[in-house]
Enzyme design. Structure first.
Site, PDB file in Angstrom:
ATOM      1  N   ILE A 497     -32.407  21.617 -20.536  1.00 48.56           N
ATOM      2  CA  ILE A 497     -33.105  20.885 -21.596  1.00 48.56           C
ATOM      3  C   ILE A 497     -32.535  21.213 -22.975  1.00 48.56           C
ATOM      4  O   ILE A 497     -33.158  20.942 -23.986  1.00 48.56           O
ATOM      5  CB  ILE A 497     -34.623  21.156 -21.537  1.00 48.56           C
ATOM      6  CG1 ILE A 497     -34.926  22.650 -21.706  1.00 48.56           C
ATOM      7  CG2 ILE A 497     -35.197  20.651 -20.216  1.00 48.56           C
ATOM      8  CD1 ILE A 497     -36.424  22.948 -21.810  1.00 48.56           C
ATOM      9  N   GLY A 498     -31.349  21.806 -22.974  1.00 48.66           N
ATOM     10  CA  GLY A 498     -30.706  22.141 -24.242  1.00 48.66           C
ATOM     11  C   GLY A 498     -30.647  23.637 -24.476  1.00 48.66           C
ATOM     12  O   GLY A 498     -30.123  24.107 -25.474  1.00 48.66           O
ATOM     13  N   GLY A 500     -29.069  25.695 -22.527  1.00 54.18           N
ATOM     14  CA  GLY A 500     -27.800  26.233 -22.038  1.00 54.18           C
ATOM     15  C   GLY A 500     -27.857  26.687 -20.593  1.00 54.18           C
ATOM     16  O   GLY A 500     -27.031  27.485 -20.148  1.00 54.18           O
ATOM     17  N   GLU A 732     -39.541  30.798 -25.275  1.00 53.87           N
ATOM     18  CA  GLU A 732     -40.886  30.795 -25.851  1.00 53.87           C
ATOM     19  C   GLU A 732     -41.210  32.036 -26.672  1.00 53.87           C
ATOM     20  O   GLU A 732     -41.749  31.923 -27.765  1.00 53.87           O
ATOM     21  CB  GLU A 732     -41.909  30.539 -24.744  1.00 53.87           C
ATOM     22  CG  GLU A 732     -41.985  29.045 -24.476  1.00 53.87           C
ATOM     23  CD  GLU A 732     -42.418  28.664 -23.097  1.00 53.87           C
ATOM     24  OE1 GLU A 732     -41.748  29.116 -22.143  1.00 53.87           O
ATOM     25  OE2 GLU A 732     -43.403  27.927 -22.965  1.00 53.87           O
TER      26      GLU A 732
END
Lengths: 774, 214
Positions: A497-498, A500, A732
């Site tokens: 999702i970006g 990596g 997170e």
């Protein structure tokens, strides 16, 4: 979403397959050669050249454009829909509503609750009422404007603080409580407060935030006979398959979801949305592919938010810094559907610091607004906003340094889980090494000497955090294919999702097989060709997938070494892989390029399968963090400049230093948004509508709002227990301590404590004026 | 429920659809007042002919060194034509209202939001998109720097960031950090890759000096 973060919110609604028992328990890595490097992404070229195909980029012959009409009222019942004008407009191919045949739009749809797809009872602004497909998106929008909907407008409730007042309008007939008050208790708080030297109590609030990923939610739907393919902007292709198949009454095998590239999610794209079902229905009706991408405005209303939180926290402390009792009350708003509006608000209170006596109460409430969805560390930044400002106030009250007070209370067990030990806790090191690298003591001394210049005040602040998930776990099944020419395919179901993910997994394969990470071609996130994977979220993708990838690579490695041992006539235990060769650890002269292994050539390729094993029993796996910042406040204007930030993080092994750093900076940036700029504004009194459904009025941090001076300090304790790669999640935890660190710095600068987000100039000048500091 | 104020709001929003048509029809004349717009919705004006929203006009667009003859609706944005008509999907759309910069392209060397530019307006300009920074399959210096410095996460704002950086560096070959922060502040990145973007722009300036200028 659940109030127990250790029952993972990102798995809700999914029937999880069992992972086959793993045959070998891999020894943890010692030193690594590829893993841990700062390595540019394996898909960097695609992402900067414009060749990466995101779902919104797909065009197909004959493709139509879908668009959805949302209810303009926060609470209304649709009594009639007239689509006759829309249906005859140029380019319009299909119109769909609950009042229009075919009535498949009335069939059940599950998104938090079971409802019909176009439910005439609209409980939030933006709830879907109708949809169209047309030759161009302009014609589709024209057609939406031509649909005549009759609404019976109902009284609305959009301020959750008024939800339990006797005359509050009801969102659902059952009342405005989503669930009964949830109480957690350990020890005896009354006794704890009696033992304290200082007891402080304060109210806090964080405003609702909207995810607004850069790519709006959307998909392209195409039918081949009875088989549906969706190219979807999602964090989890299997979650979308589950939702869409259920809504359309289709077998899983006939719903293929592809999600190779996606433009950000942050929790808002963990599940299927109505738009995917609508796109599929429109495509079926028209026998054409349909692209349906939500408008930016729709993404503010209907596809998730971090709910507002109202919190009260009371903490007792002894002069020596011992915390004797903590009592927390929090409420949040799920929106119009049960969606975990108060979920995990109290987790940092329960578990971040050692305290024998804790009581928390959580109340989740309905309002007439779009449903919440998990948003980067659900509940945690809100809870940290309260707890970490309180810690700062307590430190001052007992004349202790804020870092020292936290260090004094570092836990070694997860108290909220019944005193289960952590596999590792780097919290103390995050605090101490972070403070040293930041120059905490020096900065405070310097500011005491020269922190005031005209109306400008400097201050430093810090905060800590932990993320209740972030350890990952089963299920995950990964396949690695090794070809005769030494190239490798990695096949996994997880989305990148970006963060990596693909690059980290290529590095894991490279570590085990001694190949270049760029030689690893990755097939991923496609229910048609990859194995089941849970959605990428919860900071669990790396700790979930990397052990499975490692196991698959090790499976290939074992086969290669066995082939080589036979051909070289040596003991397999003496062989290893290095730079594309089989080499003997006993005799450097014994070596053979992998491409020359006859056994490999005969088989054409080797297939290794890896499964994610279970987490250690009786242990908790959590990432920890401490962040430090320096701000400059102009007391005349209320403007805050964040001058520098340092994030010290224990997220286990650093897999790729470059993308790890990027996650930390990104988390801090998002936390700056929570602390200083972002707020959903609902017109509480007049219309109940959201008034800032755009990026001009709903302010994300721009490059000018974040410091160019950011430091990432990985605290990398060797964790030999958590999983076979030693990694914990970073995405997170990186955003949990940020906002309270800023609030504490502003307090340090001005002596004024602002307990509600966002601390924008308006809020700060008001607070300064009230305190007589303006 | 006709007395409900919310219902009136709803009818109002439908009427605005007509006003919008009037707005579009007067775009070319440069004449626009609120009263004129509402009258246009009701009756055709004198003067320039009103173009129906789906009536197509011929335009010639120069994109990445190639010339395209196209039939477009006057209301079509440049971003729509680039992406959905020419299938140059490197240019992304984030908001379609000039807020995020994901659609940034160069027009005559200057960064411009393609979502707020009508395709008919772009006629006569040299348009460069992210695809146009490539030399064959080789990345341009700004693109190369973005990979090296990991100046993106999801990558969706990245084309726009790269075009903004390209425009900045064409105007200012050696920008300092403050110049970079201001030059790039019109491009949102929700993933928060800003610190790496600053580094990438600095690195791109180096690469361009070393002869990689495109």
């Amino acid at each position: 979403m659940t109030n127990r973060p250790d029952t993972e919110y990102y798995l809700e609604g999914l029937d999880l397959p069992e992972t086959p028992e793993i045959s070998t328990n891999l020894e943890p890595w010692g030193r690594t050669t590829v893993v841990g490097q700062a390595r540019p992404r394996v898909d960097g070229y695609e992402r900067v050249s414009g060749t990466a195909v995101y779902p919104a980029d797909i065009t197909m012959p004959g493709m139509l454009y879908g668009a959805m009409l949302g209810c303009p009222h926060p609470h209304a019942v649709v009594t009639a829909v007239d689509v006759s004008r829309a249906q005859t407009m140029p380019g319009v191919r299909a119109v769909l509503s609950a009042f229009t045949p075919p009535d498949r739009a009335t069939q059940p749809h599950v998104e938090a609750i079971r409802t019909q797809l176009f439910n005439p009872h609209c409980r939030f602004e933006g709830d879907a009422v109708a949809a169209v497909a047309a030759d161009t998106p302009y014609q589709a929008q024209d057609a939406l404007r031509a649909i005549d909907v009759q609404y019976e407008v109902r009284p609305f409730l959009v301020d959750e603080r008024k939800a339990l007042e006797p005359d509050a309008p009801l969102v659902h007939e059952s009342g405005n409580r989503v669930s009964p008050l949830q109480v957690y208790e350990r020890g005896d708080v009354a006794k704890g407060f009696a033992e304290a030297d200082v007891v402080l109590e304060e109210e806090y609030r964080t405003e609702c935030e909207i995810h607004t990923p850069m790519e709006p939610h959307g998909c392209v739907a195409r039918w081949d006979g009875d088989r549906l393919t969706l190219w979807e902007s999602t964090q989890g292709v299997y979650a979308v398959q589950t939702g869409v198949a259920a809504a359309l009454g289709m077998p899983f095998s006939m719903v293929r979801v592809v999600g190779h590239y996606m433009g950000g999610g942050f929790g808002a794209k963990l599940q299927s949305g109505k738009y995917s079902v609508v796109a599929a229905l429109l495509a079926k009706m028209t026998a054409r592919p349909v692209k349906l991408v939500l408008t930016r405005e729709e993404t503010y209303l209907s596809v998730g938010n971090r709910p507002p939180a109202n919190m009260r926290l009371k903490v007792g402390v002894k002069r020596d810094g011992t915390i004797t009792a903590m009592q927390f009350w929090g409420s949040g708003a799920s929106g119009a559907q049960p969606a975990g509006g108060a979920g995990s608000l109290d987790w940092v209170v329960r578990d971040l610091y050692t305290c024998a006596n804790v009581r928390t109460e959580l109340q989740d409430l309905y309002i007439n607004a779009g449903p919440a969805r998990p948003f980067r560390a659900p509940g945690h930044p809100q809870g940290a906003w309260a707890l970490e400002q309180m810690m700062d106030a307590l430190a001052e009250a007992i004349g202790m340094d804020p870092v020292a007070l936290r260090v004094k209370n570092v836990p070694i067990v997860s108290q909220a889980r019944g005193n289960v030990p952590y596999t590792t806790t780097g919290l103390r090191r995050c605090l101490e090494e972070g403070a040293a690298a930041f120059g905490w003591a020096e900065a405070r001394a310097d500011i005491a000497r020269s922190g005031k210049r005209g109306t400008v005040r400097r201050g430093v602040g810090m905060a800590a955090g932990l993320w209740a998930a972030g350890g990952g776990g089963p299920p995950s099944t990964v396949v690695v294919k090794f070809f005769t020419d030494g190239s490798v395919n990695l096949n996994m179901g997880a989305s990148d999702i970006g963060t990596g993910t693909k690059t980290v997994m290529a590095m894991v394969v490279a570590e085990e097989l001694g190949v270049d990470p760029d030689a690893v071609e990755i097939e991923h996130a496609d229910t048609g060709s990859t194995q089941f994977a849970t959605p990428s979220g919860g900071s669990k993708t790396v700790p979930t997938e990397s052990p499975a990838v490692r196991a698959a690579a090790v499976d290939v490695k074992r086969q290669l070494l066995e082939i080589a041992a036979e051909e070289l006539k040596v003991d397999v235990a003496t062989l290893t892989l290095r730079d594309g060769k089989v080499v003997s650890t006993a005799d450097p002269a014994v070596s053979r390029p992998l491409t020359e292994l006859q056994g490999l050539r005969r088989r054409r390729n080797l297939i290794g399968v890896g499964h994610r094993g279970p987490n250690p029993e009786g242990k908790a796996v959590n990432p920890f963090a401490a962040q430090f910042c320096e701000v400059e406040v102009d007391t005349a204007t209320g403007e805050v400049r964040v001058l520098r930030f340092l994030g010290a993080h224990d997220s286990g092994r650093v897999m790729n230093l470059l993308t790890y750093r990027n996650q930390v900076f990104g988390g801090i940036t998002m936390g700056i948004g929570l602390g200083l700029t972002e707020s959903r504004i609902l017109d509480v009194d007049q219309t109940g509508k959201m008034v800032n459904v755009n990026w001009h009025d709903y302010k994300l941090p721009t490059m000018l709002d974040v410091p160019a001076d950011m430091t990432c300090l990985p605290i990398d304790p060797e964790d030999r227990e958590c999983n076979s790669t030693g990694a914990k999640g970073i995405g997170e935890p990186a955003t949990i301590p940020t906002a309270p660190a800023i609030a504490n710095a502003i307090y340090h600068a001005t002596g004024v404590r602002v307990t509600a987000t966002p601390i924008n100039p308006l809020a700060l000048v008001r607070a300064l004026a009230q305190a007589g500091e303006g | 429920m006709t007395s409900d104020p919310n219902d009136r709001d709803d009818r109002g929003s439908r009427q605005r659809g007509l006003s919008r048509r009037g707005f579009l029809s007067t775009m070319g004349t440069g004449v626009l007042t609120a009263t004129a717009a509402s009258q246009l919705g009701a009756q055709p004006p004198a003067g320039p002919a009103v173009v129906a929203p789906d009536e197509r006009a011929k335009v010639t667009l120069a994109v990445n060194g190639r010339t395209y003859e196209l039939l477009v609706e006057p209301r079509w944005s440049l971003s729509y034509v680039l992406r959905e008509v020419l299938e140059l999907t490197g240019t992304k759309v984030g908001c379609e209202r000039g807020e995020c910069g994901a659609c940034t392209v160069l027009m005559d060397g200057t960064p411009r939001y393609a979502c707020l530019t009508l395709a008919v307006e772009a006629q006569g300009a040299e348009i460069v998109t992210v695809e146009g920074l490539m030399t064959g399959e080789d990345l341009g210096p700004v693109q190369q720097a973005f990979v090296e410095k990991d100046a993106f996460q999801c990558g969706y704002c990245t084309s726009g960031q790269i075009m903004a950086a390209e425009g900045l560096l064409r105007a200012t070959a050696e920008p300092d950090v403050e110049r970079i922060r201001h030059g790039m502040s019109g491009n949102l990145c929700r993933c928060g890759a800003y610190p790496h973007i600053v580094q990438a722009v600095q690195r791109a300036a180096e690469l361009r000096r070393a002869g990689g200028a495109s």
